[in-house]
Structures are given as C-alpha cells and as structure tokens.
Design an enzyme around this catalytic site. Structure first.
Site, PDB file in Angstrom:
ATOM      1  N   LYS A 182       0.882  -1.175   0.000  1.00 42.23           N
ATOM      2  CA  LYS A 182       0.000   0.000   0.000  1.00 42.23           C
ATOM      3  C   LYS A 182       0.912   1.216   0.000  1.00 42.23           C
ATOM      4  CE  LYS A 182      -3.628   2.681   0.829  1.00 42.23           C
ATOM      5  NZ  LYS A 182      -2.896   3.973   0.919  1.00 42.23           N
ATOM      6  N   GLY A 244      -1.096   2.947  13.207  1.00 42.58           N
ATOM      7  CA  GLY A 244      -0.612   1.592  13.436  1.00 42.58           C
ATOM      8  C   GLY A 244      -1.481   0.821  14.403  1.00 42.58           C
ATOM      9  N   GLU A 263       6.125  -0.562  13.386  1.00 43.61           N
ATOM     10  CA  GLU A 263       7.150   0.268  14.023  1.00 43.61           C
ATOM     11  C   GLU A 263       6.553   1.656  14.124  1.00 43.61           C
ATOM     12  OE1 GLU A 263       9.257   3.150  14.442  1.00 43.61           O
ATOM     13  OE2 GLU A 263      10.175   2.746  12.511  1.00 43.61           O
ATOM     14  N   CYS A 300      12.255   8.253  13.145  1.00 43.67           N
ATOM     15  CA  CYS A 300      11.666   7.580  14.296  1.00 43.67           C
ATOM     16  C   CYS A 300      12.674   7.422  15.426  1.00 43.67           C
ATOM     17  CB  CYS A 300      11.098   6.226  13.888  1.00 43.67           C
ATOM     18  SG  CYS A 300      12.181   5.257  12.835  1.00 43.67           S
TER      19      CYS A 300
END
Length: 504
Positions: A182, A244, A263, A300
């Site tokens: 995606k 998420g 993550e 991140c």
C-alpha cells in the site's frame, strides 16, 4: 533521466487505472495525478499473491537471491530519475535521497547473501532412536518456512528504505513471501518508479507476476481491506501510533488473527551522566542539536529528550543546545499534514504545566524550525503527555535532582526504539544501575552516540516494547527482520526423498 509518472497501480504484472484520482502535493516541481486504490484492487492483488506463493514460496534460495539482486540492479539503473521525483515529492535533499537509495539496494543485496548462507532456516535434526526405552523417538527435522502473502504499508519519512522496496518488502521477498504494498500518498511517484524496477526484475527472473503488487492512494477502506483479507498472513507497517494501532486492532479482530509488525516511533531519551557532562557537556549538546534537526527531525530515532542532573553543567548544556538549534535554518517537512502535526505538538508542549520555553522560533506552511523546552523530573513524571513523540526537531531537557530520580524517569518510560547513555569511565557505576532498566525499555541501547542513523546489519534491532513497536520480539531493520515472515515446521519421519530440498 526524466521521469513522468503515469499514475496507475501495478496489479500482478499489469498497470491498472481506476475511475478516481488524487493529485500529488510535491515540495517543488510539478504535481501529478494518481489513480485511487479500491478494495476490489486489493482483492485482485492478494489473490494473485496467493497464486504466486505456490511457486515463489517453494523457489530455491538461489532463485530468490537472484531476484533480490535484480531488484537492486533495476533500482540503481533508475537512480537519477528516482532522485529527481523523490526530491520533488518529499523536499528531502538530493544527497539524502542518493544515500537512502544506497541503503535500499544495500539491504536487498544483504538479504540475498543472508538467504544464500542459509543460517536463517534454523535447521535442526533429532535422529531417530528406535531402541530408546520406554518409548522410541521418531526422526525429527525442523526448518523455517515462509508464511504466505504479506501486506506492506509504505512510510512517509523514508520514500525508499521503508517503502515500496524497503526493508519490509526485502525481508518478506527473501523469506519467500509475495508482497502487496500500500503506497504512501506523500510520495506516489517515487513508489511508482520503484515498482517499475521490481516489475522489471520479475520479468527478468521469469517469476509469477503476483509476487509483487503496488496499490496507490485510497481511503481507510483500502488499508482495512488489505489487512483483513483472509489470504494475507502478516503485515509490515512503519508510521504513526494512531494509524498503526488501528491496523493492529483490525488484524487481531480477524477470524484468523495475523501478526502485525508495526514500528510506531518513540522519543529516544538520552541519559547524560555526571562525569561525561563535566568533561564534554557542551560537545554533547552540539551533537544533540545536530541529531535533533537532521532531516527536519523526521526520524523515528530522533532523540527528543535529554535527561540531565541539576547543576551548572545542566544550564551550560541547555545554553549550548539552544545556541546550536537557533542557528539551524528552516527545513521543508515531508507533507503539510506532518508540518501541521508538528506545530500542534509544539503548542501542546508549550502549554503544559511546568514546561519552560528556551528556544521559540516561527514556522509555517510546510517548514519546520527547532524548539527547545525545559522541565523538571517531577513535572515530567506528573504529565505522561510530555513523553509522547513530537515528529520534528523539537527537544526537551528534563532536569532531575539526583540519580535516583533519573532512574525513576527511566522506569516511567514507555517502550522505546532506543535509549542512550552519555558516560565516561567514572560514570560506570551509574550506567550499570541504569542498564537493566533501559534493557526493558528499548530495542537498542547506545553509549556516547546519537540514535539517528540505523545500521543495516546482522546485529541491528529496530523495534522495542510497545508503543515503539507492536511486537517486542521483532526488528524491522537488519537480517533478523526476515524472522517476521517465517514460521517453524517440524517434519517427523518423512522419507528423505520428499523432504524440502534445504533439508534433504
């Protein structure tokens, strides 16, 4: 080499258009139209992936390694065009895109070598003991096998290394799992040209076309259809905690629950111990400012929090960091939405009780400038929201009264991708007291460094306890990432002639 996207989806070897489109929003350059994905396209892509699994899932390691290397070759062959469209869509500098492409092809080649070595199979053998009393033992073999079709969600902040042919895709393909990606709408043109590279590699290697598909755009129904499709057996995701967690819950609610390897980011705290602060606190502060603002703070592993002991060294650290951050120019963020979220996070922190603004700047539109705040350990502990990630170049210094309070701060942390100790030899006892706590909080613990920059290697762990990731036993970077898409199978008393080739 110029690249003009055609805006279609790649579904099992065919470029497919749909009736509705969305327009890209590049940082500079021309915008382009891209077709919007649909649940029907998801169904077509996943069914093709399942059909491909019956050949690709049972291909040899040499065949899969050749495929991974072919993808790397095809990406490199499009290098200039990838850099062109990638810099336009994301606003990232050219050098960053070139470096990220090197990382992307490097991890593809690393996984190719990893599966050729064969250690990932974890092959085990217990010989038969027919004469054992009171019961004989059968002959047992064990080996890791691919789980089936995998869904991958592209990341906003890494258009190459964590997206279409990034670490999730590379490790799944290495394992023998077809992939349905995606694509992220922040960089659809980059996703398209990388999908073209994968498509070319599939044709070059003579593989089933369903081994890879790319679906662009679409609303939540597309992502929901992908993770809830009964033929999808695992999901790889890099993105926000909210997005998420929503997908994680959908995976858990399926009639057949599947693993969701998300993550989700963290604040990556740094603990500055007293001897190191006295010896080189200013150098650490300058390095922190550089790490904090790297890539407009859109990593991140961005080290958003420094925990320091109260005293003159703490104030000097704050002053030095503020000066270095104040000299940083505005940087373009990946999307307008990310920039708006950054400003919202800034406002939330600034309005919190017990928080003092040290560096305030002015950022608008898609630009980001750094901010620096200071609070006490007591105020940080009293407000859990201060430990939530702000995606961008925002830093907070937490001043604690003693080592006991520093350890209390460490214990109060949520799960992190990284924790860092800045220490000298004289700090060893304090570091030793913190280490057991930090081991329970993070997947990677550093000494005297900064967590931005994640080495792709056998030993890297890029994951951690929730909410850093949704599976504390997994990593999304490094060769161990392949384990996410494998499961052990035991073969009992099977004749040698029908055992899998890797066991025979």
């Amino acid at each position: 080499m110029s690249f003009v996207p055609h805006g279609k989806h790649l579904i099992a070897g065919t470029w497919v258009a749909t009736d509705h489109s969305f327009r890209s929003d590049p940082a500079h350059g021309d915008a382009h139209d891209f077709c919007v994905g649909t649940p029907d396209l998801v169904d077509q892509a996943v069914k093709a992936a399942e059909d491909a699994f019956w050949s690709y899932g049972y291909s040899t390691r040499a065949e899969r390694a050749a495929f991974l290397n072919a993808i790397a070759d095809e990406i490199d062959a499009r290098g200039d065009a990838i850099t062109q469209i990638g810099t336009q869509e994301t606003g990232l500098p050219e050098a960053r895109l070139i470096g990220e492409r090197g990382r992307t092809v490097g991890q593809l080649r690393l996984f190719a070598q990893h599966i050729l070595d064969g250690e990932y199979l974890d092959r085990r053998h217990d010989a038969a003991l027919p004469d054992r009393a009171p019961l004989p033992r059968p002959e047992l073999h064990l080996m890791q096998r691919p789980v089936g079709p995998v869904a991958v969600f592209g990341a906003s902040n890494f258009p190459l290394a964590f997206s279409t042919a990034g670490g999730d895709t590379a490790s799944a393909l290495a394992a023998g799992c077809p992939v349905v990606v995606k694509g992220h709408s922040a960089h659809p043109g980059t996703g398209e040209i990388v999908a073209e590279a994968i498509h070319a590699a599939i044709q070059k290697c003579g593989l089933h076309a369903g081994v890879f598909s790319l679906i662009q755009g679409g609303k939540r129904d597309v992502g929901q259809a992908l993770v809830q499709h009964p033929l999808i057996k695992a999901v790889g995701f890099t993105g926000s905690l909210g997005g998420g967690r929503a997908l994680f819950d959908l995976c858990a609610q399926r009639p057949e629950p599947i693993p969701f390897f998300g993550e989700l980011g963290s604040v990556n705290p740094m603990f500055l111990l007293p001897a190191a602060m006295k010896a080189r606190g200013n150098d650490i502060a300058t390095g922190w400012a550089g790490s904090l603002t790297m890539g407009a703070g859109q990593f991140c592993t961005n080290p958003g929090i420094s925990v320091v002991l109260d005293g003159p060294e703490a104030q000097a650290y704050i002053d030095t960091a503020a000066k270095a951050l104040g000299e940083t120019d505005a940087q373009v963020m990946l999307t307008d939405g990310i920039a708006a979220a950054y400003r919202d996070g800034r406002d939330r922190i600034a309005a919190s009780a017990g928080v003092r603004s040290v560096l305030t700047t002015s950022c608008d539109l898609r630009n980001a400038t750094p901010y620096l705040f200071v609070t006490t350990g007591a105020d940080w502990l009293a407000n859990t929201a201060l430990g939530e990630e702000v995606f961008g170049p925002l830093g907070m210094v937490v001043i604690v009264k003693d080592m006991d309070e520093m350890r209390t701060i460490a214990r109060a942390l949520e799960g992190q991708l990284t924790c860092t100790l800045h220490m000298d030899d004289a700090d060893s006892d304090d570091a030793r007291s913190l280490l057991p706590i930090l081991e329970r909080k993070a997947g990677r613990i550093l000494a005297n460094g900064f967590p931005t920059g994640v080495e792709v290697s056998d030993t890297m762990v890029h994951g951690g306890p929730y909410p850093a990731s949704t599976n504390f036993g997994a990593t999304s970077v490094g060769t161990m990432a392949i384990r996410r898409f494998l499961r052990p199978v035991c073969y009992q008393n099977l004749p040698t002639g029908i055992l899998p080739a890797d066991l025979a």
